[in-house]
Design a protein around this motif. Sequence first.
Motif, short mmCIF file in Angstrom:
data_model
loop_
_atom_site.label_atom_id
_atom_site.label_comp_id
_atom_site.label_asym_id
_atom_site.label_seq_id
_atom_site.Cartn_x
_atom_site.Cartn_y
_atom_site.Cartn_z
N LEU A 204 10.56 -5.74 4.47
CA LEU A 204 10.01 -4.53 3.84
C LEU A 204 9.33 -4.82 2.51
N TYR A 205 9.48 -6.04 1.99
CA TYR A 205 8.75 -6.43 0.79
C TYR A 205 7.46 -7.16 1.14
N SER A 206 7.26 -7.43 2.43
CA SER A 206 6.08 -8.18 2.87
C SER A 206 4.95 -7.21 3.20
N ASN A 207 3.73 -7.60 2.88
CA ASN A 207 2.59 -6.71 3.16
C ASN A 207 1.70 -7.24 4.28
N ASN A 208 2.25 -8.20 5.08
CA ASN A 208 1.39 -8.76 6.13
C ASN A 208 1.50 -8.01 7.46
N GLY A 209 2.39 -7.01 7.49
CA GLY A 209 2.42 -6.14 8.65
C GLY A 209 3.27 -6.62 9.81
N ASP A 210 3.87 -7.84 9.73
CA ASP A 210 4.63 -8.30 10.90
C ASP A 210 6.11 -7.89 10.84
N ASN A 211 6.54 -7.35 9.69
CA ASN A 211 7.89 -6.82 9.54
C ASN A 211 9.00 -7.85 9.75
N ILE A 212 8.67 -9.14 9.67
CA ILE A 212 9.73 -10.15 9.79
C ILE A 212 9.67 -11.16 8.65
N SER A 213 8.62 -11.18 7.88
CA SER A 213 8.47 -12.16 6.81
C SER A 213 9.28 -11.75 5.59
N THR A 214 10.07 -12.67 5.06
CA THR A 214 10.79 -12.40 3.82
C THR A 214 9.91 -12.78 2.64
N TYR A 215 10.01 -12.00 1.58
CA TYR A 215 9.21 -12.25 0.38
C TYR A 215 9.94 -13.20 -0.57
N TYR A 216 11.28 -13.02 -0.65
CA TYR A 216 12.11 -13.87 -1.50
C TYR A 216 12.92 -14.83 -0.64
N LYS A 217 13.19 -16.03 -1.16
CA LYS A 217 14.07 -16.96 -0.46
C LYS A 217 15.50 -16.45 -0.51
N GLU A 218 16.30 -16.93 0.45
CA GLU A 218 17.67 -16.42 0.59
C GLU A 218 18.49 -16.61 -0.68
N ASN A 219 18.33 -17.75 -1.37
CA ASN A 219 19.17 -18.01 -2.55
C ASN A 219 18.59 -17.42 -3.83
N GLU A 220 17.48 -16.68 -3.74
CA GLU A 220 16.88 -16.10 -4.93
C GLU A 220 17.45 -14.73 -5.27
N ILE A 221 18.00 -14.03 -4.28
CA ILE A 221 18.65 -12.74 -4.53
C ILE A 221 20.15 -12.98 -4.52
N VAL A 222 20.77 -12.87 -5.67
CA VAL A 222 22.19 -13.19 -5.81
C VAL A 222 23.00 -11.89 -5.72
N ILE A 223 24.09 -11.94 -4.94
CA ILE A 223 24.92 -10.75 -4.71
C ILE A 223 26.18 -10.83 -5.57
N SER A 224 26.44 -9.78 -6.33
CA SER A 224 27.65 -9.73 -7.14
C SER A 224 28.87 -9.40 -6.28
N GLU A 225 30.00 -9.99 -6.61
CA GLU A 225 31.27 -9.66 -5.96
C GLU A 225 32.18 -8.92 -6.93
N SER A 226 31.57 -8.18 -7.84
CA SER A 226 32.33 -7.55 -8.91
C SER A 226 33.33 -6.52 -8.43
N ASP A 227 33.04 -5.82 -7.33
CA ASP A 227 34.01 -4.85 -6.83
C ASP A 227 35.31 -5.54 -6.42
N GLU A 228 35.20 -6.64 -5.68
CA GLU A 228 36.38 -7.38 -5.26
C GLU A 228 37.07 -8.07 -6.44
N ASN B 125 0.85 -1.20 0.00
CA ASN B 125 0.00 0.00 0.00
C ASN B 125 0.89 1.25 0.00
N GLU B 126 0.29 2.41 -0.09
CA GLU B 126 1.06 3.64 -0.24
C GLU B 126 1.98 3.88 0.95
N GLN B 127 1.50 3.59 2.15
CA GLN B 127 2.32 3.80 3.34
C GLN B 127 3.53 2.86 3.34
N GLN B 128 3.30 1.60 2.98
CA GLN B 128 4.40 0.64 2.93
C GLN B 128 5.40 1.00 1.83
N LEU B 129 4.89 1.49 0.71
CA LEU B 129 5.77 1.88 -0.39
C LEU B 129 6.65 3.06 0.00
#
Length: 488
Positions: A167-191, A10-14
């Motif tokens: 912060l991607y969850s809209n259920n209001g509990d502020n602890i639920s993750t929307y994506y699984k841990e291995n679904e967001i991949v982090i680049s190490e391109s700087d190193e 919702n607008e407040q969450q966004l």
Amino acid sequence: MSVKEFPSLNEQQLQRLVYEVTQFGLSNGLIMYPPAPYSNYQPVLAPITIYPTPLPRDQFLKSLDIQLIYNKLYANIVSENEWLTNIIKTLSSSDKDFTGKLWDCYLKALNNGIVQDVSLSLTRSDYMYDELSNQIKQVEFNTVSVSFGGLSSKVGKTHQYLNQNGLYSNNGDNISTYYKENEIVISESDEKLATGLYTGVKYYNDKYLNGENKSIVLMIIQPNERNAFDQRAIEYQLSKNHNVITKRVELPNVLSMVKIDKNNSNKLYYQGLEVSVVYYRSAYGPSEFNQPETWDVRINLESSLSIKCPSLLTQLSGSKKIQQLLTKKDILSKFIDNDLEINKITDTFCKIYPLDESNDGLLARKLAFEKPDNFVLKPQREGGGNNIYKDDIPNFLNSIPKSEWEAYILMELIHPKIHNNIILRNGELLNDGIVSELGIFGTYLFNEKTGEILNNNVAGHLLRSKTSSSNEGGVAAGFGCVDNMYLY
């Protein structure tokens, strides 16, 4: 596996999400300078998507798998000196303002004496995921001043933080993750890009300084560089992980600040410090050479003992004309003798035509006027803002002499999926839909004379996105934003 929809907030969450994106990004160096005029203390948040963008996992893994093949391919192209120089010599007559002048710089450096055979390349192979073929298709292979390796890891960490904190969850509990841990991949391109630079430094130190780690990297930058923090991220990793100092010099000022010792193997010094690697984060477009002495920079540094990243020939190997020629299997097989490797990369090729007077070129000239909506016209340039798209192609070709047409290639358009992600730029949310381009970084150190590859590595990834209504995608050029993927 099915694709998750983007979070529904919702607008407040966004607005809370926007606040957190901004705070995290500013706290972690996800920044760049705004358009001039600005002061050194006035960086802003880099344009960014507030959600990660979907990309098939198998296609991401494929892009990583083939990067070493692409690195080897372009190293082999440079070491096949006669073939490359014949192509560039011909191209230089139709693209006189840039390819022609770079070619002239190479000839002058060759006449002066090129004393360093070893070259270093930090590259980025760019792809779009094509909906029609369900495969990644290569947009281009960049061989000079590849950008956003420093910021890419910070984007992934931003999205990861937002997800972990609910912060991607809209259920209001502020602890639920929307994506699984291995679904967001982090680049190490700087190193990894910093490690790539270090391979050049170490080679030089071992060969010329008895293994002592006392040389520096000289980074050649543009005046008033807006993307300084992307560059600094790599510089700081080089210092932190490898104890190597980097000095930054603006392209027009280089010759007044360096010395080449002609009595000592043409060693290059900056303020008394020996330079092992010259790292170009500039010199990729004609607008940067608006002063005659800037061409002399390329000639003089090319003649020094320092390892160039890239050398003139390595930079020229990334021309669009070379990319077009490589789509011909008989030419590609000159540089790769492994059928499996050839098949892996040809799967990523688009149809690319020359605009010369060959049979393919004459067909391209016909297609450019009769079916322009299917194509993009590309010059021999890096960076955003240079391409001509669709209906603009006929008028553009009619506006220049036919003798200059050969400086361009005609490339079939890729058909990417439009995603309903949101871009945050200058505090404004843009929600017109986006298309994305995946970049895979690579580093390779090789001997230009013998073709021996001394080091070959994949160096992380980058995702850039732009509003679907925009043809161009350069972030610093003002067309796009930095992004990261969620893999499905």
